[in-house]
Design an enzyme around this catalytic site. Sequence first.
Site, PDB file in Angstrom:
ATOM      1  N   GLU A 135       0.784  -1.101   0.052  1.00 45.53           N
ATOM      2  CA  GLU A 135       0.028  -0.132  -0.046  1.00 45.53           C
ATOM      3  C   GLU A 135       0.933   1.287   0.129  1.00 45.53           C
ATOM      4  O   GLU A 135       2.118   1.008   0.321  1.00 45.53           O
ATOM      5  CB  GLU A 135      -0.917   0.143   1.297  1.00 45.53           C
ATOM      6  N   LYS A 137       2.821   4.603   1.070  1.00 43.54           N
ATOM      7  CA  LYS A 137       3.605   5.147   2.313  1.00 43.54           C
ATOM      8  C   LYS A 137       3.046   6.683   2.218  1.00 43.54           C
ATOM      9  O   LYS A 137       3.655   7.620   1.596  1.00 43.54           O
ATOM     10  CB  LYS A 137       4.859   4.934   2.328  1.00 43.54           C
ATOM     11  N   ASP A 139       2.660  10.635   3.202  1.00 44.53           N
ATOM     12  CA  ASP A 139       3.739  11.473   3.688  1.00 44.53           C
ATOM     13  C   ASP A 139       3.300  12.568   4.574  1.00 44.53           C
ATOM     14  O   ASP A 139       2.564  13.745   3.963  1.00 44.53           O
ATOM     15  CB  ASP A 139       4.536  12.145   2.466  1.00 44.53           C
ATOM     16  N   TYR A 248      -4.598   2.969   8.487  1.00 48.75           N
ATOM     17  CA  TYR A 248      -3.844   1.854   7.761  1.00 48.75           C
ATOM     18  C   TYR A 248      -3.685   0.859   8.723  1.00 48.75           C
ATOM     19  O   TYR A 248      -2.725  -0.226   8.270  1.00 48.75           O
ATOM     20  CB  TYR A 248      -2.718   2.165   6.965  1.00 48.75           C
ATOM     21  N   LYS A 345      11.290   3.142  -0.267  1.00 46.07           N
ATOM     22  CA  LYS A 345      11.150   4.593  -0.608  1.00 46.07           C
ATOM     23  C   LYS A 345      11.464   5.097  -1.960  1.00 46.07           C
ATOM     24  O   LYS A 345      12.405   4.440  -2.647  1.00 46.07           O
ATOM     25  CB  LYS A 345      12.403   5.412   0.220  1.00 46.07           C
ATOM     26  N   CYS A 439      17.828  49.600   0.325  1.00 45.51           N
ATOM     27  CA  CYS A 439      17.319  48.964  -0.828  1.00 45.51           C
ATOM     28  C   CYS A 439      17.936  48.570  -1.794  1.00 45.51           C
ATOM     29  O   CYS A 439      18.530  49.651  -2.212  1.00 45.51           O
ATOM     30  CB  CYS A 439      15.984  49.629  -1.191  1.00 45.51           C
ATOM     31  N   CYS A 442      16.604  50.979  -4.867  1.00 38.68           N
ATOM     32  CA  CYS A 442      16.295  52.581  -4.993  1.00 38.68           C
ATOM     33  C   CYS A 442      17.318  53.099  -3.979  1.00 38.68           C
ATOM     34  O   CYS A 442      17.465  54.466  -3.925  1.00 38.68           O
ATOM     35  CB  CYS A 442      14.879  52.767  -4.746  1.00 38.68           C
ATOM     36  N   CYS A 457      11.252  47.839   1.878  1.00 39.70           N
ATOM     37  CA  CYS A 457      11.519  49.283   1.462  1.00 39.70           C
ATOM     38  C   CYS A 457      10.062  50.406   1.275  1.00 39.70           C
ATOM     39  O   CYS A 457       8.945  49.630   0.877  1.00 39.70           O
ATOM     40  CB  CYS A 457      11.999  49.129  -0.108  1.00 39.70           C
ATOM     41  N   CYS A 462       9.576  53.184  -5.546  1.00 31.10           N
ATOM     42  CA  CYS A 462      10.773  52.172  -5.908  1.00 31.10           C
ATOM     43  C   CYS A 462      10.600  51.612  -7.060  1.00 31.10           C
ATOM     44  O   CYS A 462       9.524  50.776  -7.104  1.00 31.10           O
ATOM     45  CB  CYS A 462      10.922  51.564  -4.704  1.00 31.10           C
TER      46      CYS A 462
HETATM   47  S1  IVH Z   1       2.842   0.895   9.080  1.00 29.85           S
HETATM   48  C1  IVH Z   1       3.980  -0.785  13.120  1.00 29.85           C
HETATM   49  N1  IVH Z   1       1.685   1.959   6.916  1.00 29.85           N
HETATM   50  O1  IVH Z   1       5.626   5.953   7.859  1.00 29.85           O
HETATM   51  C2  IVH Z   1       3.894  -0.429  11.736  1.00 29.85           C
HETATM   52  N2  IVH Z   1       3.169   3.023   8.165  1.00 29.85           N
HETATM   53  O2  IVH Z   1       8.755   5.718   8.223  1.00 29.85           O
HETATM   54  C3  IVH Z   1       3.005   0.894  11.479  1.00 29.85           C
HETATM   55  N3  IVH Z   1       3.464   5.447   7.237  1.00 29.85           N
HETATM   56  O3  IVH Z   1       5.591   5.530  11.456  1.00 29.85           O
HETATM   57  C4  IVH Z   1       3.419   1.452  10.181  1.00 29.85           C
HETATM   58  N4  IVH Z   1       1.984   5.372   5.673  1.00 29.85           N
HETATM   59  O4  IVH Z   1       3.701   7.061  10.410  1.00 29.85           O
HETATM   60  C5  IVH Z   1       2.433   2.167   7.892  1.00 29.85           C
HETATM   61  N5  IVH Z   1       0.668   2.560   4.975  1.00 29.85           N
HETATM   62  C6  IVH Z   1       1.502   2.829   5.682  1.00 29.85           C
HETATM   63  C7  IVH Z   1       2.113   4.061   6.169  1.00 29.85           C
HETATM   64  C8  IVH Z   1       3.008   4.313   7.256  1.00 29.85           C
HETATM   65  C9  IVH Z   1       3.028   6.011   5.871  1.00 29.85           C
HETATM   66  C10 IVH Z   1       4.404   6.181   8.278  1.00 29.85           C
HETATM   67  C11 IVH Z   1       3.966   5.944   9.550  1.00 29.85           C
HETATM   68  C12 IVH Z   1       5.279   5.282  10.323  1.00 29.85           C
HETATM   69  C13 IVH Z   1       6.336   5.790   9.276  1.00 29.85           C
HETATM   70  C14 IVH Z   1       7.610   5.141   9.103  1.00 29.85           C
END
Ligand code: IVH
Length: 699
Positions: A135, A137, A139, A248, A345, A439, A442, A457, A462
């Site tokens: 799934e 990640k 941000d 999640y 990542k 400035c 001017c 300024c 100016c």
């Molecule tokens: S699972 C015990 N699932 O990424 C496992 N984390 O770098 C709990 N994060 O601290 C984390 N999307 O804040 C999980 N689909 C996802 C995520 C996710 C973002 C974040 C989360 C975690 C951090 C780790």
Amino acid sequence: MYSVEQTQKLQNLTASLQKKSNKNPLTANDLEHLRAVLRFHEYRYYVMNEPLVADFEYDSLYKQLEKIEAANPELITHDSPTQRVAKDLTKEFPTVQHLVPMLSLENSYNADDLIDWDRKAKEISGIENIEYCVEPKFDGASISLIYDNDQLTRAATRGNGIEGDEITTNIRQIRSVPLSAAFSSYGIQQIEIRGEVLMNKNSFKKYNDLLTEQNLPPLANPRNAASGSLRIKDPKEVGRRNLEAFLYHVSYYTTLNSKQSTVNSLLTHSGSLEMLWNLGFRSPQKEKKIFKGINAVIDYCHEFEKHRDELPYEIDGMVIKVNEIALQEKMGMTTHHPRWAIAFKFKARQATSKLRKVEFQVGRTGSVTPVAKIDPVPIGGITVTSISLFNQDVVREKDLKIGDTVLVERAGDVIPYIVKPLTELRNGKEQEIIFPRKCPVCGDPLVKPEEEAVLRCVNINCKAQVVERIIHFASKDAMDIRSFGEANVRKFFELEFLKNIPGIYDLPFEKIKKLEGFGEKSVTNLQTAIEASKQQPLHRLIFALGIRYVGETTAKALASAVTYLPDFENFSLADLLALEDVGPKVGGSIFEFFHNRDNMQMLHKLEALELNLSNKKSERNAEGNLNGQTFLFTGTLPTLKRSEAEEMAEKNGGKLLNSVSSKLNYLVVGEDAGSKLEKARKIPSIKIISEKEFLELMS
Ligand code: IVH
């Protein structure tokens, strides 16, 4: 969450409440229905992203709920849709302990890392063919939520993983987080779930525009915006920031029946995502995929990365989790991270470069902004050479020096920024950044108003400010004078063909024709565009004037308050404050503008040059062939820009809606129209028309 039948039922209920309330105000007897209907529409809007009513329809029902509850306070329940709103927090956020430590994830950056991890996972688990759930990640800022007996009882930040800040009141402002959810229907009594709070790209841009409008430094990225927003002491402000939450992970639960210790849906990770989705949470239910074998996982990660920019929110990678919970438990964890999950990542949108020098740019309002010049470095598809440092405080806080190696980040469509200097790479030859006292354009002394972080300024003549004001005046969202962009304005200004805003309407075209790069045709185009701009509606002119703190919204409010722009000269500060969207700071600035002789002279000059300074009717109540009809545009129209078409509809008395519902009269469709068209087809009363038919309606 809602079955087809339930959806139908709630739609009917919505209609009957609307009908009923058209005759008589709703009463306490309608409370339960009203709440059910509002919860349903919140879910459609905030979780599914597919609203079934227009915003004003929702608002009108919401207001009625507020009214009934105000008259019957004893009937207010903690999970009523009105109870998200809260008073300011006065205390610090209390520290609370997580039921289960919030670990972070191990990172991987390429296919080899994942193959390695998969090998180890097989060794530890003793299973050859592990099922993985993959799934996005997200941000953002991580949160933990606790529900007891179906009610949201506590929300907390991650903190140090063991303890975090209790932020329940703020989390209640996030409309995609249900205040109550039927965990009991799964046999669950208490549950702790984890997720991520985000600000989507669109809201982030809007929020930063607002900050810029108020002369505040914009936020670096949506992640910082989300985590910063969770710590605000004013929950209403949190509500205004349009945060979203994805849930999640189930980290802990207890059951209602002591004989049953597990819940079937929670035997797999994918099962828990499905349960959360079914209970009305936003979980990555649609984005997740299950695979056996690491190669398919790697392919999915790469595929997802390609489409990363198309998502409305930021993700920085994918998370791969062992799907079976029993296997997760068997694999266990280190002190830092679980062994059953890993983050993949995406390619960094960070890079390092050298800070060579700092230049100082004077903006439209006289603000003097330091701009870092760095060695060109490619990040996420563009080459970065210049980065705004906003103000002295930012430079000081980051401890930046000329000659530093700096870490630069650029997330999605966000402007690049300097994360930090890599101080360990310093060799002692780095130099302080010296801020100017005069400035740079001017030469007038700069001032630093106490309440502001920027140097300014204050010489309104100016040259730097004058040229920026002209650029703003002609820009797309202001007078929209095409072919008169920044480069041309600067060129004409340098050649002294143009000295101020009225000068735009008095350009020496004969001289321009002789310039290199200006053919007969381009000069005619420019002339036509300038001429056409004289008819722009009043609100555009007001915005174009660049009055401090007056953005597009305030400009619209101002335009509908007068029939003739110079009338503002007769407005007292109190008159201005009575207008929508005008607070003391904005009001003061407007008052000053219209009481400045030079500004008033400029307005009269513009009028003499035939610009439209009047507003025959209040712009909001324009009348025309489309009187009272509602419109929504979707897809790419063949000739008109979306904003032009919308403006036309409004000018001719039409009203704009922002979603498809039975209140919609016309859906105007262009190429690649998507879900709105599909939805509109299901409502027979909506007329689906082309741009051509739309234009005919007005003629
Ligand atoms: S699972 C015990 N699932 O990424 C496992 N984390 O770098 C709990 N994060 O601290 C984390 N999307 O804040 C999980 N689909 C996802 C995520 C996710 C973002 C974040 C989360 C975690 C951090 C780790």
